[in-house]
Design an enzyme around this catalytic site. Sequence first.
Site, short mmCIF file in Angstrom:
data_model
loop_
_atom_site.label_atom_id
_atom_site.label_comp_id
_atom_site.label_asym_id
_atom_site.label_seq_id
_atom_site.Cartn_x
_atom_site.Cartn_y
_atom_site.Cartn_z
CG ASP A 42 -2.03 0.78 1.00
OD1 ASP A 42 -2.28 1.58 0.00
OD2 ASP A 42 -2.65 1.50 2.08
CG ASN A 90 -8.01 -1.86 -5.08
OD1 ASN A 90 -7.12 -2.79 -4.55
ND2 ASN A 90 -8.04 -0.96 -4.03
CB SER A 215 -7.92 -3.21 3.21
OG SER A 215 -7.55 -1.63 3.75
CD GLU A 226 2.06 -11.93 16.70
OE1 GLU A 226 1.93 -10.53 16.93
OE2 GLU A 226 1.61 -12.90 17.57
C1 IPE Z 1 -5.47 -2.45 -0.03
O1 IPE Z 1 -5.05 -1.20 -0.14
C2 IPE Z 1 -5.40 -3.32 -1.24
C3 IPE Z 1 -4.04 -3.50 -1.98
C4 IPE Z 1 -2.89 -3.01 -1.47
C5 IPE Z 1 -3.96 -4.06 -3.20
P1 IPE Z 1 -6.30 -0.01 -0.37
O2 IPE Z 1 -5.39 1.27 -0.50
O3 IPE Z 1 -7.08 -0.56 -1.69
O4 IPE Z 1 -7.17 -0.07 0.98
P2 IPE Z 1 -7.89 0.90 1.68
O5 IPE Z 1 -8.58 1.59 0.66
O6 IPE Z 1 -6.75 1.94 2.31
O7 IPE Z 1 -8.46 0.16 2.89
C1 IPE Z 2 -1.59 0.11 -3.20
O1 IPE Z 2 -1.45 1.50 -3.21
C2 IPE Z 2 -1.76 -0.22 -4.53
C3 IPE Z 2 -3.49 -0.97 -4.98
C4 IPE Z 2 -4.34 -0.93 -4.03
C5 IPE Z 2 -3.36 -1.43 -6.27
P1 IPE Z 2 -2.53 2.52 -3.37
O2 IPE Z 2 -2.88 2.91 -4.80
O3 IPE Z 2 -3.84 2.08 -2.49
O4 IPE Z 2 -1.91 3.80 -2.84
P2 IPE Z 2 -2.47 4.95 -1.70
O5 IPE Z 2 -2.94 4.08 -0.57
O6 IPE Z 2 -3.57 5.50 -2.37
O7 IPE Z 2 -1.35 5.85 -1.43
MG MG Z 3 -3.92 2.47 -0.56
#
Ligand code: IPE
Ligand code: IPE
Ligand code: MG
Length: 261
Positions: A42, A90, A215, A226
């Site tokens: 993330d 997503n 998530s 953990e």
């Molecule tokens: C979780 O990250 C999903 C992935 C890393 C693929 P998100 O960015 O989608 O999760 P939220 O929206 O912060 O919960």
């Molecule tokens: C995680 O990074 C990748 C996916 C969820 C595909 P994000 O795209 O969620 O990045 P942030 O959380 O918006 O910074």
């Molecule tokens: Mg994210």
Amino acid sequence: MGPGRRRDPTADATRFAGSVARVIPGDIDSERIPTHIAAVMDGNGRWATNRGLKRTDGHAAGEEALFDAVEGALELGVKWFTVYAFSTENWKRSPDEVRFLMKFNESLLQRRCEELNELGVRVRFIGRRDWRVPKRLIRRMDESIELTRKNRRMTLTIAFNYGGRAEIVDAVKAIVDSGIESSKVTEKLVARNLYDPEMPDPELMVRTSGEFRTSNYLMWELAYSELVFTDVLWPDFRREHLFDAVREYQDRDRRFGGVDD
Ligand code: IPE
Ligand code: IPE
Ligand code: MG
């Protein structure tokens, strides 16, 4: 190194086609390496925005982090490494970002599957293969599974169009369809009906980007894992961060509801 700790021999590297040897940092206990580490990759969007780049540039930059983490996991001798690449939630993102992620994952598999194969990595996927996932990507997934299916050094599971609740719902559907009586439903039976029944529960889950939540990741499997959270944004994540997470894991007291001896 304290009592019971030893450096793992690195000589076994020659047994593998890949070039990554098993080298464990001296302060990590080689006897207590998690068998399975799950990561939530993330922070790609924020990483890019912080640099005045497009969110999708952050996803592209995440590729290097993924491969460095995979190599780090191999160095530690981790047997299962699972990464969250696209969640069932997503799809809410802009069509452009979703389209990019589909194409990017397809291209990543095409460009780098051979390298994973040479490293002795078996690639698998968990998640729903519904109509929204492009056929070309599904084909690449199947090719990657097929190319690497004999590898045993480590299994890299990519959670794609994955949701923990969806996985449990799909398991319940399979169980109901099998016609089994409710009195025969056990935790073992549910586990056997998850997307990959061979996958052991992760001992450790690492999430980057300073978000303290799961998530919808591995809802069933993380029951006693953990959880380690780091502020590092995924594109900046490197094997050293993975090693730090393992150090933190090794400092934890895992009681599983019992009491210490
Ligand atoms: C979780 O990250 C999903 C992935 C890393 C693929 P998100 O960015 O989608 O999760 P939220 O929206 O912060 O919960
Ligand atoms: C995680 O990074 C990748 C996916 C969820 C595909 P994000 O795209 O969620 O990045 P942030 O959380 O918006 O910074
Ligand atoms: Mg994210």
